[in-house]
Design an enzyme around this catalytic site. Structure first.
Site, PDB file in Angstrom:
ATOM      1  N   ASP A 489       0.928  -1.265   0.045  1.00  0.00           N
ATOM      2  CA  ASP A 489      -0.086  -0.068  -0.099  1.00  0.00           C
ATOM      3  C   ASP A 489       1.035   1.257   0.130  1.00  0.00           C
ATOM      4  O   ASP A 489       1.732   1.243   0.646  1.00  0.00           O
ATOM      5  CB  ASP A 489      -0.878  -0.018   1.221  1.00  0.00           C
ATOM      6  N   ILE A 490       0.532   2.208  -0.734  1.00  0.00           N
ATOM      7  CA  ILE A 490       1.354   3.553  -1.070  1.00  0.00           C
ATOM      8  C   ILE A 490       0.747   4.162   0.362  1.00  0.00           C
ATOM      9  O   ILE A 490      -0.504   4.550   0.638  1.00  0.00           O
ATOM     10  CB  ILE A 490       0.990   4.289  -2.187  1.00  0.00           C
ATOM     11  N   GLU A 532      -4.941   2.229  -4.267  1.00  0.00           N
ATOM     12  CA  GLU A 532      -3.042   2.284  -4.128  1.00  0.00           C
ATOM     13  C   GLU A 532      -2.585   1.010  -3.423  1.00  0.00           C
ATOM     14  O   GLU A 532      -1.335   1.016  -3.386  1.00  0.00           O
ATOM     15  CB  GLU A 532      -2.983   3.527  -3.549  1.00  0.00           C
TER      16      GLU A 532
END
Length: 639
Positions: A489-490, A532
């Site tokens: 996950d960003i 994301e």
């Protein structure tokens, strides 16, 4: 005059004329020889007569003049004999060369200029040689008889050497007129014969012309025209002689041949009509067979939409149906070159041809079939590995759909000039069916790719992820290997969207995805899980190795100079990763995903930009925002 007349003249007239002329010449020769012999005998007899007259001496006084002493000689010379009219010269010389008797009285008592020759020669009879041809004979042929005078009979009047050589007698005679008459008669006869020959030749030529050569010429012309196929011609009938009978028989023969020819023409027309019907049936059967083959090819190719299966069926079906021992399918690559994807027999796969290279390149460039009747004499043919150049024929047909070139089909036969024009056209129709099948398979592949690919990043989407995860999970359980699962996950992505906009967020998603894809192995699966979040499947990777891979990915993203990194906390883009492993953490797909998700949230709770391995109880943490035990989030900005 035609050849027949010339032959008749050559073999009949000319020999006859030659025989007549030879007979006339023989008769003239015999008569001339007889006249000549008689003249010589008479001249010699006259000389003997005159010389014997010296034995008669008138008086006993030796001192008397010769003409007185030898009156008999004087009388013979003066009065002449019956032959004297043919005597041109008659002289009697003494031993001093003085002429004592002569037919020319003015020569007597004078020295003869030719006396020395006459006194020195013995008794001779000289006549001019006989002529070989009548027209060569002179008008007055001369002969000479020379007789020395003297001997024992003259001892009474002459003494000493004069007794043996008292003088010489010269007698010159001319040929008798009979000889000239014979020659003149022969020449006259020769002229008459020549005239008769001319008249006979003219009569013969006219007769041959009117009665033989002209009728035979007309008959020969009719025969020639008949030999050239004109059976309606007829020979002209003139009279009732043998030639007319021959012409009549020939006309009858032509009538029979005309009837036979008419029957032959009718029979030939029937045969030609039958042949045309058979050829039409053969062409129809061939067309039906071609259409059936084309239908089989189209039906077989349209029963599948998988590109590899389509290529396999083309390679198996086309050579067998079209009786082509060697066959290959080329597809156009991204750079415009041609690559052999399938071949029969196998072995040429992977060969590439630049645009315009070889015979296939020519077909691809011109979009038309390229045919080489003899490969042994064509330098453009590119051999397979290990093949020796030999004779044969090759047909390269482009596979075109619309205006787009999809590839090239290569048909090769071992014998030169093995493809007919009809076959080339038919193979073009087969290529059209192949083009439709390849285009359908490609469209299907594109559709499938769109359905399992994330349009923003180009990596597999969530649907394809779970299909691949199920396959890898079954493979791991079957072979007893491990499977690691990374959920990424960003960090603070919502803040990036709020600060720089969604376009900037899309750019960052693409850049991060590209970096992750270049870092993992080719056997690993990178997919977009949603928003994301990304997922990486690591087949045959242990839990510890997966943590190393996750840390490598985290560090690579942290150090990458992404755009828009300045709007993020710390001026950099970071990621958080959760790691789960089969069979260490779970044995089922849903459990494996949930464990990685729990570990991801543990990384976020621990401050982000870190890697966390799943630990027992993480899924029960009250701060989780999803999963079966997730609590409802209180602060949405925490993401």
């Amino acid at each position: 005059m035609n050849q027949l007349g010339r032959k008749l003249i050559a073999f009949i007239a000319i020999p006859a004329v030659a025989v007549v002329l030879l007979g006339l010449w023989t008769l003239w020769r015999a008569a001339d020889q007889a006249v000549r012999s008689a003249t010589q005998q008479e001249a010699v007899g006259l000389a003997e007569l005159v010389s014997s007259s010296f034995q008669v001496v008138d008086g006993a006084d030796a001192k008397e003049p010769p003409r007185v002493a030898h009156k008999a000689v004087t009388q013979a010379v003066r009065q002449g004999l019956s032959l004297q009219k043919r005597i041109s010269e008659l002289r009697i010389l003494d031993r001093d060369g003085t002429v004592r008797w002569s037919r020319r009285i003015e020569e007597e008592d004078k020295v003869l200029s030719d006396a020395e020759r006459l006194l020195s020669v013995p008794s001779t009879v000289t006549f001019e040689p006989a002529a070989r041809w009548p027209w060569e004979a002179p008008d007055r042929t001369a002969g000479e008889v020379v007789r020395p005078l003297g001997g024992v009979a003259c001892a009474g009047c002459h003494h000493g050497e004069a007794t043996m050589r008292a003088g010489v007698l010269q007698l010159t005679v001319e040929e008798r007129s009979l000889r000239q008459e014979v020659t003149a008669a022969f020449l006259s006869a020769l002229r008459i014969v020549a005239l008769l020959i001319v008249v006979l030749f003219a009569a013969t030529w006219l007769s041959l012309r009117l009665f033989i050569t002209r009728p035979l010429g007309r008959l020969a012309d009719a025969m020639k025209r008949a030999s050239q196929g004109d059976f309606l011609v007829r020979a002209r009938l003139d009279g009732s002689d043998e030639i007319a009978q021959l012409a009549q028989a020939f006309n009858g023969l032509l009538s029979s041949l005309t009837s036979l020819k008419a029957e032959e023409i009718d029979h030939r027309r029937e045969l030609e009509l039958k042949d045309k019907l058979e050829q039409t049936n053969v062409r129809l059967n061939t067309r039906v067979a071609e259409l059936a083959t084309l239908f089989d090819v189209a039906r077989s190719l349209t029963t599948t939409l998988e590109p590899n299966e389509v290529l396999a069926r083309i390679t198996e079906l086309v050579p067998r149906k079209l009786e082509v021992p060697k066959f290959s399918v080329m597809l156009r690559t991204g750079d415009g070159s041609l690559e052999v994807r399938r071949s029969q027999p196998p072995g040429a796969e992977g060969m590439t041809f630049a645009p315009g290279e070889g015979i296939c390149g020519l077909a691809a460039t011109t979009r038309k079939a390229a045919y080489v009747a003899d490969l042994g004499s064509d330098q453009r043919f590119k051999l397979r590995k290990g093949d020796a150049k030999g004779r044969g024929s090759l047909l390269a047909v482009p596979v075109v759909h619309g205006d787009e070139l999809l590839g090239v089909l290569n048909f090769e036969r071992p014998s030169p000039a093995a493809f007919e024009s009809d076959e080339i056209e038919y193979f073009g129709a087969v290529a059209d069916q192949v083009a439709v099948a390849l285009q359908n398979a490609r469209l299907h592949a594109q559709t499938v790719a769109l359905s399992i690919t994330d349009p923003l990043t180009g990596v597999p989407n969530r649907r394809h992820l779970f299909q691949q995860l199920e396959q890898e999970l079954n493979r791991a359980n079957r072979f007893g290997t491990q499977l690691s699962f990374l959920m990424i996950d960003i960090d603070h992505f919502k803040k990036l969207n709020d600060s720089a906009g969604h376009q900037a967020g899309d750019d960052v998603l693409r850049q991060v995805c590209a970096l992750l894809k270049s870092t993992v192995r080719r056997v690993d699966t990178l997919a977009r899980y949603g928003g994301e979040e990304f997922v990486v499947l690591l087949p045959q990777v242990t839990r510890e190795e997966a943590l190393e891979v996750a840390e490598k990915l985290r560090h690579a993203v942290e150090q990458a100079p992404f755009t828009w990194r300045e709007v993020q906390p710390g001026g950099r883009i970071t990621i958080s990763i959760g790691v789960s492993n089969l069979p260490h953490d779970a044995n089922e797909m849903d459990k494996l995903v949930d464990c990685a998700d729990s570990a991801l949230y543990a990384s976020k709770r621990a401050g982000r930009n870190r890697v966390s391995a799943y630990a027992l109880g993480m899924e029960l943490h009250p701060g989780r925002e999803r999963g079966p035990f997730a609590a409802k989030p209180k602060d949405e900005s925490a993401a």
